[in-house]
Each structure stands twice: as structure tokens, then as C-alpha cells.
Design a protein around this motif. Structure first.
Motif, PDB file in Angstrom:
ATOM      1  N   HIS A  93       0.984  -8.256  -2.935  1.00  0.00           N
ATOM      2  CA  HIS A  93       0.898  -7.231  -1.894  1.00  0.00           C
ATOM      3  C   HIS A  93      -0.403  -7.398  -1.107  1.00  0.00           C
ATOM      4  O   HIS A  93      -1.323  -8.083  -1.538  1.00  0.00           O
ATOM      5  CB  HIS A  93       0.976  -5.841  -2.516  1.00  0.00           C
ATOM      6  N   SER A  94      -0.481  -6.753   0.023  1.00  0.00           N
ATOM      7  CA  SER A  94      -1.659  -6.853   0.889  1.00  0.00           C
ATOM      8  C   SER A  94      -2.907  -6.330   0.182  1.00  0.00           C
ATOM      9  O   SER A  94      -2.901  -5.218  -0.358  1.00  0.00           O
ATOM     10  CB  SER A  94      -1.431  -6.055   2.177  1.00  0.00           C
ATOM     11  N   SER A  95      -3.978  -7.127   0.221  1.00  0.00           N
ATOM     12  CA  SER A  95      -5.231  -6.689  -0.407  1.00  0.00           C
ATOM     13  C   SER A  95      -5.812  -5.472   0.312  1.00  0.00           C
ATOM     14  O   SER A  95      -6.576  -4.702  -0.284  1.00  0.00           O
ATOM     15  CB  SER A  95      -6.242  -7.833  -0.422  1.00  0.00           C
ATOM     16  N   ASP A 123     -10.831 -10.814  -3.480  1.00  0.00           N
ATOM     17  CA  ASP A 123     -11.367 -10.240  -2.232  1.00  0.00           C
ATOM     18  C   ASP A 123     -12.789  -9.742  -2.476  1.00  0.00           C
ATOM     19  O   ASP A 123     -13.010  -8.789  -3.232  1.00  0.00           O
ATOM     20  CB  ASP A 123     -10.470  -9.079  -1.783  1.00  0.00           C
TER      21      ASP A 123
END
Length: 220
Positions: free
Chosen positions: A65-67, A98
Motif C-alpha cells: 500500500h502507499s507509504s 521510508d
């Protein structure tokens, strides 16, 4: 109910199933077809999931999924009173990689009383730390030298060694510590940095002999 919503409900129910194989398949399905609606449930499940393989699949699903969505929520888990929530969030942050998460890797987490939380924090820290802050991180990690049994000590040595030569002043100072366990661990870490192929068991046994003889790493 549209088929998409039916599949979503089925997957969410699968994550909470009493059968670990069903939970594993559900986490795989969620990661295969990422959907922002799953993120909260994935993180919630990480905090309580008893099966290691399922936890690994939950982490993988979160990395899909999107960070931008997952990282802030995982950082929020680092304040949880539940040790597994903290350790699994740290583990997942290390996999996402990230560096916006770096400020959340606090000294409190790096020295957490729970061994799994501390180990996860060490691994996450060496992945996320900016180069300029590596010496400070080495200093905090060095406060944990001598902690725990072999597996714990090996985890710390690996984390320190991942930082490279920047650890040498701190580790060298620890080889003269008053606590023999700290001295042994520091000497073993220094030797592993110099000779990674030696293996931790060999390095720690050699360090024990040096300390028993009243020596330091330089004399070994």
C-alpha cells in the motif's frame, strides 16, 4: 452488494479467522490487490496476530500500500502500550524503508524494556538513519552492549556492523567498560566488523578469553 464489496468483507473477515491458514490467505489476497480500506485492519491485526508467518504476510501486505497512508499510521502504533504493536510497526517500517519515519525511532524505542521491540527498533534504525546521524545512533546502540542472551547480542552486533566504521570510536571505548559482559560484547562486535566471516559464536568466545585474561581488544 457489489462483488468488489463482497470480496472486501470476505477478506476482512478472513484476517480475523481462528484458522491461521485462512488468515495467511486473507493477508496474501489483501496484499495482492491493495486497497486503502484494508490498511487500518492490517495494522490492527499486526498488534495481536500470534502466528509469525501470518505477521510476515501482514507486513508484506502493508508494504504493497502507499507509504503516504501506511507510514503515519504505523508511526502512531509506536506509542502503543502493546509491545507487539510497537515491534511489528517497527518491523514494517524497516521493510517500507521510508526515511520520513526516522524521527519516530526514539531513544526510548531503541532501549525498550521489551527485547522484541528493541531488536525491531535496532533493525529499523539502521535502515532509516540519515548518514549524518549515524554516529549518534551508534552511541545509543552501544548503551545496549551486553544486553540479553546470544540471539539478542547478535542482533545488536549486526545492527552496529551495518553502520560500518562509524561505530569504531564508540565500540572501542566500550571494550574498556567496567562490566565484563559489555566488554565481551564490544570486543566481539569489533572483531566481527573486521572479519565478518568469523561468525558471532567464534567472536564472542574469543572475546570471553580476552576479558578473562584481563585484556582488551587491542591486546587480543
Amino acid at each position: 452488494m457489489p462483488k468488489e464489496d463482497t470480496n472486501t468483507v470476505r477478506a476482512l473477515q478472513g484476517l480475523a479467522n481462528s484458522n491461521s491458514s485462512v488468515r495467511l490467505r486473507a493477508a496474501l489476497a489483501v496484499g495482492t490487490t491493495p486497497d486503502p480500506r484494508f490498511v487500518d485492519k492490517l495494522i490492527e491485526r499486526c498488534a495481536t496476530e500470534p502466528d509469525f508467518s501470518v505477521r510476515e504476510m501482514l507486513t508484506w501486505a502493508l508494504t504493497r500500500h502507499s507509504s503516504l497512508l501506511t507510514v503515519p499510521k504505523l508511526i502512531g502504533e509506536l506509542r502503543s502500550e502493546r509491545a507487539q504493536a510497537r515491534s511489528q510497526a517497527l518491523h514494517t517500517l524497516s521493510k517500507i524503508g521510508d526515511r520520513h519515519a526516522w524521527p519516530a525511532i526514539t531513544r526510548a524505542l531503541l532501549t525498550d524494556a521489551d527485547d522484541e521491540v528493541a531488536r525491531s527498533a535496532w533493525r529499523a534504525a539502521v535502515v532509516l538513519v540519515p548518514e549524518a546521524e549515524e554516529p549518534e545512533l551508534a552511541g545509543v546502540l552501544a548503551t545496549q552492549l551486553g544486553r540479553g542472551e546470544r540471539e539478542m547480542q547478535l542482533s545488536l552486533s549486526r545492527a552496529l556492523i551495518a553502520l560500518g566504521e562509524v561505530i569504531m570510536p564508540t565500540v572501542r571505548a566500550a571494550t574498556a567498560d567496567l562490566d565484563p559482559r559489555v566488554r565481551q560484547h564490544a570486543i566481539a562486535t569489533e572483531r566481527l566488523l573486521r572479519n565478518p566471516d568469523a561468525g558471532f559464536e567464534f567472536a564472542i568466545e574469543e572475546a570471553k578469553r580476552i576479558v578473562a585474561l584481563g585484556g582488551t581488544s587491542q591486546e587480543g
